[in-house]
Each structure stands twice: as structure tokens, then as C-alpha cells.
Design a protein around this motif. Structure first.
Motif, PDB file in Angstrom:
ATOM      1  N   ALA A   1      -3.464  13.768   0.150  1.00  0.00           N
ATOM      2  CA  ALA A   1      -4.845  14.250   0.199  1.00  0.00           C
ATOM      3  C   ALA A   1      -4.940  15.767   0.177  1.00  0.00           C
ATOM      4  CB  ALA A   1      -5.540  13.703   1.453  1.00  0.00           C
ATOM      5  N   ASP A   2      -3.866  16.457   0.566  1.00  0.00           N
ATOM      6  CA  ASP A   2      -3.854  17.919   0.574  1.00  0.00           C
ATOM      7  C   ASP A   2      -3.220  18.515  -0.686  1.00  0.00           C
ATOM      8  OD1 ASP A   2      -5.021  18.052   3.179  1.00  0.00           O
ATOM      9  OD2 ASP A   2      -3.061  17.582   4.047  1.00  0.00           O
ATOM     10  N   GLY A   3      -2.819  17.658  -1.621  1.00  0.00           N
ATOM     11  CA  GLY A   3      -2.239  18.144  -2.864  1.00  0.00           C
ATOM     12  C   GLY A   3      -0.750  18.398  -2.815  1.00  0.00           C
TER      13      GLY A   3
ATOM     14  N   ILE B   1      -4.746   6.483  -1.577  1.00  0.00           N
ATOM     15  CA  ILE B   1      -5.775   7.449  -1.180  1.00  0.00           C
ATOM     16  C   ILE B   1      -6.108   8.311  -2.387  1.00  0.00           C
ATOM     17  CG2 ILE B   1      -5.076   7.552   1.249  1.00  0.00           C
ATOM     18  CD1 ILE B   1      -3.687  10.270   0.476  1.00  0.00           C
ATOM     19  N   LYS B   2      -7.241   8.953  -2.335  1.00  0.00           N
ATOM     20  CA  LYS B   2      -7.587   9.878  -3.406  1.00  0.00           C
ATOM     21  C   LYS B   2      -6.751  11.144  -3.238  1.00  0.00           C
ATOM     22  CE  LYS B   2     -11.447  12.153  -5.719  1.00  0.00           C
ATOM     23  NZ  LYS B   2     -12.907  12.379  -5.732  1.00  0.00           N
ATOM     24  N   PRO B   3      -6.041  11.565  -4.296  1.00  0.00           N
ATOM     25  CA  PRO B   3      -5.165  12.730  -4.173  1.00  0.00           C
ATOM     26  C   PRO B   3      -5.927  14.046  -4.149  1.00  0.00           C
ATOM     27  CG  PRO B   3      -5.157  11.926  -6.422  1.00  0.00           C
ATOM     28  CD  PRO B   3      -5.974  10.955  -5.629  1.00  0.00           C
TER      29      PRO B   3
ATOM     30  N   PRO C   1       0.821  -1.222   0.000  1.00  0.00           N
ATOM     31  CA  PRO C   1       0.000   0.000   0.000  1.00  0.00           C
ATOM     32  C   PRO C   1       0.850   1.265   0.000  1.00  0.00           C
ATOM     33  CG  PRO C   1      -0.735  -1.559   1.682  1.00  0.00           C
ATOM     34  CD  PRO C   1       0.582  -2.052   1.177  1.00  0.00           C
ATOM     35  N   LEU C   2       0.303   2.336  -0.593  1.00  0.00           N
ATOM     36  CA  LEU C   2       0.981   3.629  -0.570  1.00  0.00           C
ATOM     37  C   LEU C   2       0.713   4.379   0.725  1.00  0.00           C
ATOM     38  CD1 LEU C   2       0.739   2.947  -3.715  1.00  0.00           C
ATOM     39  CD2 LEU C   2       0.947   5.394  -4.044  1.00  0.00           C
TER      40      LEU C   2
ATOM     41  N   GLY D   1      -6.737  11.120   4.459  1.00  0.00           N
ATOM     42  CA  GLY D   1      -7.387  11.014   3.160  1.00  0.00           C
ATOM     43  C   GLY D   1      -8.306   9.813   3.021  1.00  0.00           C
ATOM     44  N   GLU D   2      -8.971   9.788   1.888  1.00  0.00           N
ATOM     45  CA  GLU D   2      -9.966   8.771   1.574  1.00  0.00           C
ATOM     46  C   GLU D   2      -9.303   7.572   0.897  1.00  0.00           C
ATOM     47  OE1 GLU D   2     -14.134   8.558  -1.021  1.00  0.00           O
ATOM     48  OE2 GLU D   2     -12.796  10.288  -1.164  1.00  0.00           O
ATOM     49  N   ARG D   3      -9.434   6.407   1.509  1.00  0.00           N
ATOM     50  CA  ARG D   3      -8.820   5.198   0.959  1.00  0.00           C
ATOM     51  C   ARG D   3      -9.537   4.754  -0.312  1.00  0.00           C
ATOM     52  NH1 ARG D   3      -6.388   7.041   5.408  1.00  0.00           N
ATOM     53  NH2 ARG D   3      -4.856   5.580   6.243  1.00  0.00           N
TER      54      ARG D   3
END
Length: 205
Positions: A80-82, A118-120, A43-44, A51-53
Motif C-alpha cells: 500500500a505504500d509502494g 490490496i490496492k498497491p 490471499p496476498l 491497505g485497502e482490500r
């Protein structure tokens, strides 16, 4: 002092396989003792990552519609924060519990690659405009002379995708959907087509 243009000469290219797995994922090929685990595997993120998995699943498909079983895929993405987990990140501090990079060999039976991540968040383009959330992918396989670069955007980000400066540079608008991963729940499916009617957009970077 400016170096002459011929100071460093480009090495001749050659196909990535069949040795790419031996060099990049030796444990996957059954060669143990080089690395404890293959670099970029797993996993990353971990339990502390913000963040959202999500799970990204896909295949690399050739011009006949057949999934490649010897492909190797890498991804890079922001947290998740860019922010990127990189020494060159100067905008802010990246999440220390997010790796930002992963590597996955395709399953030798199904051709599927899988990333747990996670969603970036959104990242600014070089002119300051925000890009839509996306991950960058690099694909190599037997018969591919130079690694291919593409991006995966998210189907649940229609508004952000519509204003993304990179997507808006694609002249043939009918090809934009080849860069959109289909999200269902926490799973995003993204198949990469090397040739044919649904050929994925690749970037010269």
C-alpha cells in the motif's frame, strides 16, 4: 572480467502446457504431498496487512472470445505504500504482512482467476516519475510458447493513469483501455484478451 556473450546460451522454448499445472500447482491438479499448499495460492494479505482490500477477477480470452480454462496467472505488486516485498527493495521497508506475489490457475469450468489482495501504492519509474497504481501479471497456458507479461491499472485512478510514464509510451492510444481494470466497489474486473479487436497490450520484458 566481462563474460563472452555466448557463455550462457538460451534454452529452446516450448509450450507451457499441459504440464504447467502439474509443476506449479500440483494440489490443484490432485497431486498431493509435493507442497502442503500450492505456492502463491491464497490471499496476498492477512488481517494485519496495511491497505485497502480488493478482489481482482478476470479471464484469459482467446481470439474466438472463449475463456481459457487451463491458463495460469501470476501477479506481482507493491504494498500500500509502494514498496516491494523483495531483497532488491532499497527505498524503504515493505509491509511484512504483505506477500506481494500470487499464483492462480483458472477455474476449469469458467476460466476465471481470482486474487484477494490490496490496492498497491505508487512506485517510481526509473527516472523518478511516479507510476500509477498497478499490478503486473504473467500468463501461461497451453499453446503459449513464452509467458506473457502485462499490467492492470485501476479505473478509479484517472489522474494518475494520465501521467503514468508507461501508459504514455503506448503509441496506439485506443489500446490503453485494455490495461485498465474496471473497479466496482472492492472488486476489480480485468479480462486479458490474447487476440482480436480487444487484444491486451503485452510488454517485452
Amino acid at each position: 572480467m566481462v563474460q563472452p556473450l555466448n557463455y550462457l546460451k538460451e534454452s529452446p522454448s516450448q509450450t507451457a502446457g499441459p504440464y504447467v499445472h502439474i509443476g506449479c500447482t500440483p494440489n490443484f491438479t490432485g497431486i498431493h504431498g509435493v507442497y502442503e499448499t500450492d505456492l502463491g495460492s491464497g490471499p496476498l494479505c492477512n488481517d494485519k496487512t496495511r491497505g485497502e482490500r480488493i478482489t481482482i477477477r478476470g479471464r484469459v480470452i482467446d481470439g474466438s472470445g472463449t475463456p481459457l480454462r487451463d491458463a495460469l496467472v501470476e501477479i506481482w505488486q507493491a504494498d500500500a505504500d509502494g514498496y516491494y516485498n523483495s531483497p532488491s527493495e532499497t527505498r524503504g521497508k515493505a509491509d511484512p504482512n504483505f506477500f506481494g506475489w500470487g499464483r492462480c490457475p483458472a477455474d476449469m469450468a469458467t476460466g476465471e482467476f481470482v486474487f484477494e489482495t490490496i490496492k498497491p501504492g505508487r512506485v517510481p519509474f526509473n527516472d523518478g516519475r511516479l507510476m500509477a497504481p498497478h499490478v503486473t501479471l504473467w500468463i501461461v497456458a497451453r499453446g503459449i510458447n513464452i509467458g506473457l507479461h502485462t499490467r492492470m491499472y485501476f479505473s478509479d485512478e484517472e489522474a494518475a493513469n494520465a501521467e503514468d510514464p508507461v501508459l504514455n509510451r503506448i503509441e496506439h492510444r485506443v489500446r490503453v483501455p485494455t490495461l485498465i481494470g474496471k473497479r466496482e466497489g472492492n472488486t476489480v474486473t480485468f479480462d486479458i484478451y490474447l487476440q482480436g479487436e480487444n487484444e491486451t497490450v503485452f510488454f517485452d520484458i
